[in-house]
Design a protein around this motif. Structure first.
Motif, mmCIF file in Angstrom:
data_model
loop_
_atom_site.group_PDB
_atom_site.id
_atom_site.type_symbol
_atom_site.label_atom_id
_atom_site.label_comp_id
_atom_site.label_asym_id
_atom_site.label_seq_id
_atom_site.Cartn_x
_atom_site.Cartn_y
_atom_site.Cartn_z
ATOM 1 N N GLY A 194 -24.005 42.959 -10.214
ATOM 2 C CA GLY A 194 -25.279 43.187 -9.548
ATOM 3 C C GLY A 194 -26.417 43.071 -10.547
ATOM 4 N N MET A 195 -27.595 42.728 -10.052
ATOM 5 C CA MET A 195 -28.754 42.603 -10.942
ATOM 6 C C MET A 195 -29.993 43.148 -10.252
ATOM 7 S SD MET A 195 -30.137 39.264 -13.047
ATOM 8 C CE MET A 195 -31.514 39.393 -14.202
ATOM 9 N N VAL A 196 -30.705 44.024 -10.952
ATOM 10 C CA VAL A 196 -31.999 44.510 -10.473
ATOM 11 C C VAL A 196 -33.063 43.805 -11.303
ATOM 12 C CG1 VAL A 196 -33.507 46.503 -10.183
ATOM 13 C CG2 VAL A 196 -31.048 46.746 -9.794
ATOM 14 N N HIS A 197 -33.788 42.897 -10.657
ATOM 15 C CA HIS A 197 -34.773 42.071 -11.354
ATOM 16 C C HIS A 197 -36.037 42.870 -11.629
ATOM 17 C CE1 HIS A 197 -32.593 38.236 -10.530
ATOM 18 N NE2 HIS A 197 -32.157 38.931 -9.495
ATOM 19 N N GLN A 198 -36.803 42.422 -12.615
ATOM 20 C CA GLN A 198 -38.062 43.079 -12.949
ATOM 21 C C GLN A 198 -39.007 43.046 -11.752
ATOM 22 O OE1 GLN A 198 -40.033 41.441 -16.375
ATOM 23 N NE2 GLN A 198 -41.628 42.971 -16.388
ATOM 24 N N HIS A 199 -39.038 41.922 -11.044
ATOM 25 C CA HIS A 199 -39.817 41.799 -9.817
ATOM 26 C C HIS A 199 -38.826 41.861 -8.655
ATOM 27 C CE1 HIS A 199 -43.256 40.811 -12.270
ATOM 28 N NE2 HIS A 199 -42.541 39.888 -12.878
ATOM 29 N N PHE A 200 -38.919 42.918 -7.864
ATOM 30 C CA PHE A 200 -37.895 43.222 -6.875
ATOM 31 C C PHE A 200 -37.736 42.117 -5.826
ATOM 32 C CE2 PHE A 200 -39.474 47.738 -7.785
ATOM 33 C CZ PHE A 200 -38.683 47.817 -8.920
ATOM 34 N N MET A 201 -36.501 41.932 -5.373
ATOM 35 C CA MET A 201 -36.172 40.916 -4.375
ATOM 36 C C MET A 201 -35.992 41.581 -3.004
ATOM 37 S SD MET A 201 -36.136 38.246 -6.280
ATOM 38 C CE MET A 201 -35.841 37.641 -7.941
ATOM 39 N N LEU A 202 -37.079 42.113 -2.463
ATOM 40 C CA LEU A 202 -37.028 42.841 -1.197
ATOM 41 C C LEU A 202 -37.984 42.212 -0.190
ATOM 42 C CD1 LEU A 202 -37.149 46.465 -2.677
ATOM 43 C CD2 LEU A 202 -35.119 45.291 -1.802
ATOM 44 N N VAL A 203 -37.675 42.383 1.098
ATOM 45 C CA VAL A 203 -38.546 41.872 2.161
ATOM 46 C C VAL A 203 -39.448 43.016 2.610
ATOM 47 C CG1 VAL A 203 -38.642 40.768 4.420
ATOM 48 C CG2 VAL A 203 -36.730 40.282 2.878
ATOM 49 N N PRO A 204 -40.763 42.917 2.370
ATOM 50 C CA PRO A 204 -41.664 44.066 2.577
ATOM 51 C C PRO A 204 -41.697 44.616 3.996
ATOM 52 C CG PRO A 204 -42.748 42.353 1.296
ATOM 53 C CD PRO A 204 -41.468 41.765 1.803
ATOM 54 N N ASN A 205 -41.611 43.726 5.019
ATOM 55 C CA ASN A 205 -41.765 44.201 6.391
ATOM 56 C C ASN A 205 -40.430 44.520 7.067
ATOM 57 O OD1 ASN A 205 -40.928 41.578 6.545
ATOM 58 N ND2 ASN A 205 -42.281 40.991 8.231
ATOM 59 N N THR A 244 -36.929 47.222 6.919
ATOM 60 C CA THR A 244 -36.613 48.586 6.504
ATOM 61 C C THR A 244 -35.676 48.578 5.290
ATOM 62 O OG1 THR A 244 -34.646 48.812 7.885
ATOM 63 C CG2 THR A 244 -36.775 49.360 8.902
ATOM 64 N N VAL A 245 -35.517 49.754 4.703
ATOM 65 C CA VAL A 245 -34.586 49.914 3.585
ATOM 66 C C VAL A 245 -33.188 49.480 4.009
ATOM 67 C CG1 VAL A 245 -33.441 51.621 2.105
ATOM 68 C CG2 VAL A 245 -35.916 51.764 2.503
ATOM 69 N N ASP A 285 -24.178 46.296 12.578
ATOM 70 C CA ASP A 285 -23.543 47.611 12.688
ATOM 71 C C ASP A 285 -24.315 48.597 11.815
ATOM 72 O OD1 ASP A 285 -21.912 49.709 13.175
ATOM 73 O OD2 ASP A 285 -20.057 48.732 12.551
ATOM 74 N N GLN A 286 -25.561 48.871 12.218
ATOM 75 C CA GLN A 286 -26.435 49.700 11.399
ATOM 76 C C GLN A 286 -25.914 51.126 11.258
ATOM 77 O OE1 GLN A 286 -30.630 49.582 11.784
ATOM 78 N NE2 GLN A 286 -30.746 47.409 12.266
ATOM 79 N N LYS A 287 -25.281 51.651 12.293
ATOM 80 C CA LYS A 287 -24.787 53.032 12.248
ATOM 81 C C LYS A 287 -23.735 53.197 11.152
ATOM 82 C CE LYS A 287 -23.041 56.703 15.248
ATOM 83 N NZ LYS A 287 -22.593 57.057 16.615
ATOM 84 N N VAL A 310 -33.946 58.244 -0.554
ATOM 85 C CA VAL A 310 -34.864 57.260 0.018
ATOM 86 C C VAL A 310 -34.646 57.245 1.525
ATOM 87 C CG1 VAL A 310 -33.263 55.314 -0.277
ATOM 88 C CG2 VAL A 310 -35.705 54.874 -0.190
ATOM 89 N N GLU A 311 -35.715 57.023 2.277
ATOM 90 C CA GLU A 311 -35.658 57.025 3.739
ATOM 91 C C GLU A 311 -35.185 55.649 4.235
ATOM 92 O OE1 GLU A 311 -35.348 57.373 7.350
ATOM 93 O OE2 GLU A 311 -36.018 59.226 6.361
ATOM 94 N N LEU A 312 -33.998 55.609 4.840
ATOM 95 C CA LEU A 312 -33.376 54.329 5.192
ATOM 96 C C LEU A 312 -34.144 53.552 6.262
ATOM 97 C CD1 LEU A 312 -29.548 55.207 5.235
ATOM 98 C CD2 LEU A 312 -30.876 54.080 3.438
ATOM 99 N N HIS A 313 -34.896 54.243 7.108
ATOM 100 C CA HIS A 313 -35.577 53.541 8.208
ATOM 101 C C HIS A 313 -37.063 53.319 7.931
ATOM 102 C CE1 HIS A 313 -31.927 53.763 10.534
ATOM 103 N NE2 HIS A 313 -31.846 55.054 10.250
ATOM 104 N N GLN A 314 -37.454 53.521 6.674
ATOM 105 C CA GLN A 314 -38.837 53.254 6.267
ATOM 106 C C GLN A 314 -38.963 51.795 5.829
ATOM 107 O OE1 GLN A 314 -42.216 53.805 6.387
ATOM 108 N NE2 GLN A 314 -41.787 55.912 5.726
ATOM 109 N N GLU A 315 -40.082 51.151 6.168
ATOM 110 C CA GLU A 315 -40.301 49.781 5.721
ATOM 111 C C GLU A 315 -40.596 49.759 4.219
ATOM 112 O OE1 GLU A 315 -43.263 47.775 8.015
ATOM 113 O OE2 GLU A 315 -41.988 47.627 9.796
ATOM 114 N N ILE A 316 -40.145 48.695 3.558
ATOM 115 C CA ILE A 316 -40.287 48.569 2.107
ATOM 116 C C ILE A 316 -41.747 48.658 1.676
ATOM 117 C CG2 ILE A 316 -40.014 46.971 0.150
ATOM 118 C CD1 ILE A 316 -37.387 48.244 1.069
#
Length: 503
Positions: free
Chosen positions: A81-92, A94-95, A112-114, A131-137
């Protein structure tokens, strides 16, 4: 037991050898730090391991077997796994959606979110990650977004985690939490490769340290072999570096502020308030450090002061003159100079030559031009003088700015902005992405301006840097000033809490 072994790895980009016969190994349960100057090849090496790049030569062995997969999918599948300096997440999204992204659902074509939520919650309980799993990034702090990246790797059953500059934008409290996670993670037999320029942190968390220089691994050391960060810096750059910033005590005259900012409101690109009616003064011969987690209004504040962003309300007074409506050129004429946080977007025109970049902001003035014509003789001489004075490494002044290293590009910006002594200097993230030697070079030049009487606003997400450079420290949180202190009257921990919105 060896988790990873690299033998003679090479990676070319055209004529440039980013990695040149690199040897490296990583044991189970170990934190192995990699340090080196900008362009030393650290991140390229990690991208070869992670599958972003295919090596041109050498061999990689993973868990005792020859590493023959060179795609991100295969690397992740095998526990890298790799955590990049600039995160690879989709802002809109959820976690939880970000964690699931790219993985096949057992209930395909349905999610199968549950089930995934329950599994991720278990991981959070194991590693004390909150961290809140249902919060948007987009609604999360930078520190919380990093936790999401770590959870993504853990959910994919990572047993080797590459962390690229993981503490660059974290508060001291968040750094402490990250290190607690690393210790727990490696305590289970997993391994971590840590890339960072923060020498104190390397000495605190690593078991071994590999030094890279010019694409080669030039030495690997047990942590206990390294006496202090000065020794580590020497090994990294090959010469002695003065790590301690020699800051003269300010002699400001409290009666005569150079710059007065009153009730300043600035909106971001979405039209939302980024700066909420802030008020402060800058005095001659002092550095005011602006501390804050990235995204708390620092960018908008700097751009408003430089004339690049129109304020929504409030005023900016330079001495007795209201400069609130002046454009950037008019502010430059009044010797307000700006070092932008993004040197590629706003600091340089990369396709222009070194000389032409040095002329930006003054090409229309004498002696650079006369009667609408450029004075090439003067401009060539001016450019060569500045390149020499600021130690800009370039083949000649006609070379494209794009071909310079990050450190030399920043020196080029400094040379241009400080060519005339500023009355006010706005320095936004002036050492971002720079190695130790380039960082100290930039800091020394900014301190020279202060000593010459310039009023400096120094914006950085590096909290130790703020303390090293500043006479006063101003903390921004969600666009508000939540504290102003003399640098010697407050500690890192207190400022870190304020940066996180805690009192």
């Amino acid at each position: 037991m060896k988790k990873l072994e690299i033998v003679g790895l090479t990676k070319q980009f055209g004529d440039i050898a980013a990695n040149d016969g690199v040897d490296f190994d990583l044991n189970e349960g170990e934190v192995h730090a990699i340090i080196g100057e900008n362009g030393a090849g650290k991140t390229t090496l990690m991208k070869c391991i992670y599958g972003l790049y295919a090596p041109d030569g050498g061999e990689i062995f993973y868990e005792g077997k020859k590493f023959s997969f060179h795609s991100i999918h295969e690397s992740i599948k095998n526990g890298i796994g790799m955590v990049h300096q600039h995160f690879m997440l989709v802002p809109n999204m959820t976690v939880l959606e970000n964690i699931m992204l790219g993985l096949k659902s057992e209930r395909a074509p349905f999610l199968d979110q549950k089930k995934v939520s329950a599994q991720v919650t278990g991981l959070m309980e194991t590693y004390q990650i909150r961290v809140e799993l249902h919060q948007e990034i987009r609604n999360l702090s930078v520190g919380a977004q990093q936790k999401v990246e770590i959870l993504k790797a853990l959910y994919r059953k990572s047993s080797l985690l590459i962390l690229d500059e993981p503490t660059a934008v974290l508060t001291p409290q968040e750094i402490e939490e990250l290190f607690a996670f690393i210790r727990q993670y490696t305590g289970k037999g997993n391994a971590v490769v840590l890339i960072t320029h923060k020498l104190d942190e390397i000495l605190e968390i690593s078991d071994r340290i590999t030094v890279m220089r010019a694409g080669k691994s030039v030495g690997t050391y047990q942590r206990k072999e390294i006496k202090d960060k000065n020794e580590l810096a020497v090994k990294m750059v090959g010469e002695n570096i003065e790590l301690l910033v020699k800051k003269e005590k300010t002699g400001r005259d409290s009666r005569t502020p150079v710059l007065q900012v009153k009730n300043l409101v600035v909106k971001d690109n979405r039209g939302l308030r980024a700066v909420n009616g802030v008020t402060f003064n800058l005095y001659q011969g002092e550095i005011v450090g602006v501390a804050g987690v990235s995204g708390n209004g620092q960018t908008e504040l700097a751009e408003a002061l430089a004339g690049l962003r129109k304020p929504g309300a409030g005023s900016m007074m330079l001495g007795e003159e209201n400069i609130s409506t002046l454009n950037p050129r008019e502010r430059q004429k009044r010797n307000i100079r700006y070092i932008p946080e993004d040197r590629h977007k706003h600091g340089l025109i990369l396709d222009f030559s070194v000389k032409d970049n040095l002329l930006l902001g003054r090409y229309y003035q004498e002696p650079c031009s006369s009667g609408g014509k450029l004075n090439h003789t003067y401009n060539d001489s001016f450019a060569r003088k500045k390149v020499e004075e600021y130690h800009v490494l370039t083949p000649d002044v006609n070379a494209r700015a794009a071909h310079l290293s990050g450190g030399n590009q920043q020196k080029l910006i400094l040379a241009r902005e400080l060519a005339v002594p500023p009355q006010v200097l706005i320095a936004a993230q002036p050492t971002r992405g720079l190695d130790v030697a380039a960082t100290k070079f930039v800091q020394r030049w900014i301190l020279k301006q202060k000593e010459a009487g310039t009023a400096v606003l120094y914006i950085s997400t590096e909290l130790e840097e703020i303390f090293d450079m500043s006479d006063r420290i101003m903390v921004l949180y969600h666009g508000d000033i939540v504290g102003v202190f003399d640098a010697g009257a407050v500690d890192l921990w207190t400022v870190g809490l304020l940066m996180a919105g805690r009192r």
